[in-house]
Every structure is written in structure tokens, then in C-alpha cells.
Design a protein around this motif. Structure first.
Motif, PDB file in Angstrom:
ATOM      1  N   LYS A  19       0.682  -1.296   0.149  1.00 17.79           N
ATOM      2  CA  LYS A  19       0.078   0.017  -0.036  1.00 17.79           C
ATOM      3  C   LYS A  19       0.969   1.181   0.068  1.00 17.79           C
ATOM      4  N   CYS A  20       0.331   2.338  -0.601  1.00 16.82           N
ATOM      5  CA  CYS A  20       0.939   3.550  -0.535  1.00 16.82           C
ATOM      6  C   CYS A  20       1.129   4.209   0.784  1.00 16.82           C
ATOM      7  N   CYS A  21       2.225   4.594   1.406  1.00 19.34           N
ATOM      8  CA  CYS A  21       2.594   5.094   2.590  1.00 19.34           C
ATOM      9  C   CYS A  21       1.721   6.402   2.813  1.00 19.34           C
ATOM     10  N   GLY A  22       1.516   7.064   1.782  1.00 20.35           N
ATOM     11  CA  GLY A  22       1.077   8.429   2.016  1.00 20.35           C
ATOM     12  C   GLY A  22      -0.556   8.385   2.065  1.00 20.35           C
ATOM     13  N   CYS A  23      -1.215   7.359   1.489  1.00 22.30           N
ATOM     14  CA  CYS A  23      -2.694   7.335   1.445  1.00 22.30           C
ATOM     15  C   CYS A  23      -3.397   6.025   1.662  1.00 22.30           C
ATOM     16  N   GLY A  24      -2.444   5.119   1.496  1.00 25.10           N
ATOM     17  CA  GLY A  24      -2.906   3.784   2.082  1.00 25.10           C
ATOM     18  C   GLY A  24      -3.808   2.804   0.760  1.00 25.10           C
ATOM     19  N   THR A  25      -3.833   3.373  -0.331  1.00 21.87           N
ATOM     20  CA  THR A  25      -4.226   2.787  -1.643  1.00 21.87           C
ATOM     21  C   THR A  25      -3.300   1.850  -1.991  1.00 21.87           C
ATOM     22  N   PHE A  26      -3.727   0.719  -2.843  1.00 22.66           N
ATOM     23  CA  PHE A  26      -2.823  -0.159  -3.245  1.00 22.66           C
ATOM     24  C   PHE A  26      -1.906   0.363  -4.253  1.00 22.66           C
ATOM     25  N   LEU A  34       5.285   5.115  -2.723  1.00 18.90           N
ATOM     26  CA  LEU A  34       4.488   6.016  -2.751  1.00 18.90           C
ATOM     27  C   LEU A  34       3.404   5.943  -3.831  1.00 18.90           C
ATOM     28  N   CYS A  35       2.034   6.446  -4.126  1.00 20.15           N
ATOM     29  CA  CYS A  35       1.360   6.390  -5.389  1.00 20.15           C
ATOM     30  C   CYS A  35       1.756   7.730  -6.066  1.00 20.15           C
ATOM     31  N   THR A  36       1.480   7.667  -7.213  1.00 19.60           N
ATOM     32  CA  THR A  36       1.696   8.827  -8.209  1.00 19.60           C
ATOM     33  C   THR A  36       1.104   9.963  -7.779  1.00 19.60           C
ATOM     34  N   HIS A  37      -0.338   9.742  -7.209  1.00 17.32           N
ATOM     35  CA  HIS A  37      -0.911  10.980  -6.794  1.00 17.32           C
ATOM     36  C   HIS A  37      -0.242  11.527  -5.368  1.00 17.32           C
ATOM     37  N   CYS A  38       0.046  10.917  -4.683  1.00 14.95           N
ATOM     38  CA  CYS A  38       0.686  11.307  -3.372  1.00 14.95           C
ATOM     39  C   CYS A  38       2.015  11.974  -3.545  1.00 14.95           C
ATOM     40  N   LEU A  39       2.763  11.491  -4.578  1.00 16.20           N
ATOM     41  CA  LEU A  39       4.050  12.092  -5.213  1.00 16.20           C
ATOM     42  C   LEU A  39       3.847  13.256  -5.648  1.00 16.20           C
TER      43      LEU A  39
HETATM   44 ZN   LIG Z   1      -0.679   7.518  -2.273  1.00 15.66          ZN
END
Ligand SMILES: [Zn+2]
Length: 233
Positions: A19-26, A34-39
Motif C-alpha cells: 500500500k501507498c505510505c501516503g494514502c493507503g491505496t494499493f 508512494l502512489c503517483t497521486h501522493c508523489l
Molecule cells: Zn498515495
């Protein structure tokens, strides 16, 4: 014990989607931590080139420094908190290095840190470093050094006191907790130098101020400060 936990964590990371450590989405595709959105939505402070920024105001009057900055705002539940926790508690060492590189780009672009001689991570007590397996601030230093090409020194200052978590202490408790925690063991290595002191989170600033105080006792040293995050501003 920490070896066992690390081995188990490695095994789980293969078996379970991460999971993304910023938002928890897979995470998907080549997203690593980190997911692209959080980055794309890091809570950046843009303090690098700004004098009298919130990091400097927090430290002002307590230590004499040349320049200070933090890369991100840290709030309960925000992306920066997720990143710090992932680096500190979930073994995301590569994320620490890459965040250090981002901070390094910020320092380089600001030109306020151009004459740094040595980078020093705020040390952990030996016992804590052994438990964690690494010092998260050293990961940041390696990322900074990768961009700015400054040497890192890890054997100049040590931490004597095994401090409990600072999170639940009031300000006075925190100050008592860290007084005399640090000792410079190789003053010759830093005499006359401009030192960049690096930490992951600045909360009250008392830990980094105490560490800076010990360094500033060495002849002709100057201090600048860079942290990955600043809490509550
Ligand atoms: Zn994220």
C-alpha cells in the motif's frame, strides 16, 4: 528479534500487495512506496530559499545558525507523516534516500547552503539504531550528498541517552529528556567547518538545538539545519 521482524516483513511484502505510505491505496505498476497521486501532492514548504521561514523562526534565539529549512509540512494523517513513519518504522530505506535527494535539490537550488563542508545526521542512541537497523537521518544525508556532493560524517557526535519517544511529552519534559544527550567525540574533524545538521522531523526543535549546541562548542564551527519535515506549522 529485529532480524526476524525484517525477514517476516520481506516475506509479507512479496505475498501481499503493497500500500501507498501516503494514502493507503494499493500501489500499481512501478509505484514502489508512494502512489503517483501522493508523489504529485507532497506538502512541500518551499522554505529552501526563504529567510525567516517557520523552521528558522522555531530555532531562532535558541541556537545561532546560518540557514535552516524543512522540505515538507508534517500534520497528523498527512502524506508527510505517512512518509516519515514508513522510513522510521517500516524499513522503507530507499524512500528515505529518495526523500533526501528531494531535500538535496531544494538545498542546491536555494544557494543559501552553498558553502557547507560536512553533513551530519542527528545521531540515534546505539541501542535504538541497532533496534531499527539504521538511522533514518543518515538515509536522508545520503540522498542529500548524492545531489550536493558534500561528505557525510557519522563518527563525530554520539548520543548518550536512550530517549523514550518524544511524542507524548510536553515541551519542558522534552527539554529535560534530551539535555546532555549528545557529545562531540571528534572535535578536530569539524573545527572551522560549516556543518549541515539533518533530522527527519522538527517538532519543538529541542533535539536538534541540543545537538547543534554541542557542535557549536567546537572552535569556529557554523551550523545550518535541514529537516525532512516540520511539525505543526
Ligand atoms: Zn498515495
Amino acid at each position: 528479534m529485529s532480524f526476524l521482524i525484517n525477514a517476516l516483513r520481506d516475506l509479507l511484502s512479496v505475498l501481499l500487495p503493497k500500500k501507498c505510505c501516503g494514502c493507503g491505496t494499493f500501489l500499481e505498476g512501478d509505484e514502489r512506496d508512494l502512489c503517483t497521486h501522493c508523489l504529485a501532492h507532497l506538502p512541500l514548504t518551499h522554505y529552501g530559499a526563504v529567510t525567516n521561514n517557520a523552521t528558522e523562526l522555531r530555532l531562532m534565539g535558541r541556537i545561532h545558525f546560518e540557514a535552516a529549512t524543512s522540505l515538507m509540512h508534517f500534520y497528523k494523517g498527512n502524506i508527510a507523516q505517512g512518509i516519515v513513519h514508513a522510513i522510521k518504522y517500516y524499513g522503507e530505506e530507499d524512500l528515505g534516500f529518495r526523500m533526501g535527494r528531494l531535500l538535496g535539490h531544494d538545498l542546491a537550488a536555494s544557494h543559501r547552503f552553498d558553502d557547507i563542508d560536512i553533513v551530519i545526521p542527528v545521531p540515534l542512541h546505539k541501542k535504538k539504531e541497532r533496534e531499527r537497523g539504521y538511522n533514518q537521518s543518515l538515509l536522508l544525508c545520503r540522498g542529500i550528498a548524492d545531489i550536493c556532493k558534500w561528505p557525510i560524517a557519522t563518527d563525530v557526535i554520539i548520543r548518550h541517552i536512550y530517549t523514550e519517544s518524544q511524542t507524548h511529552k510536553d515541551r519542558k519534559g522534552r527539554i529535560d529528556n534530551i539535555s546532555n544527550a549528545f557529545e562531540v567525540i571528534k572535535p578536530d574533524a569539524i573545527a572551522g567547518k560549516h556543518i549541515l545538521l539533518v533530522d527527519d522531523v522538527i517538532t519543538t526543535g529541542s533535539t536538534i538545538a541540543e545537538c547543534a549546541d554541542r557542535i557549536l562548542e567546537v572552535e569556529e564551527t557554523r551550523i545550518s539545519i535541514a529537516s525532512l519535515t516540520i511539525a505543526g506549522s
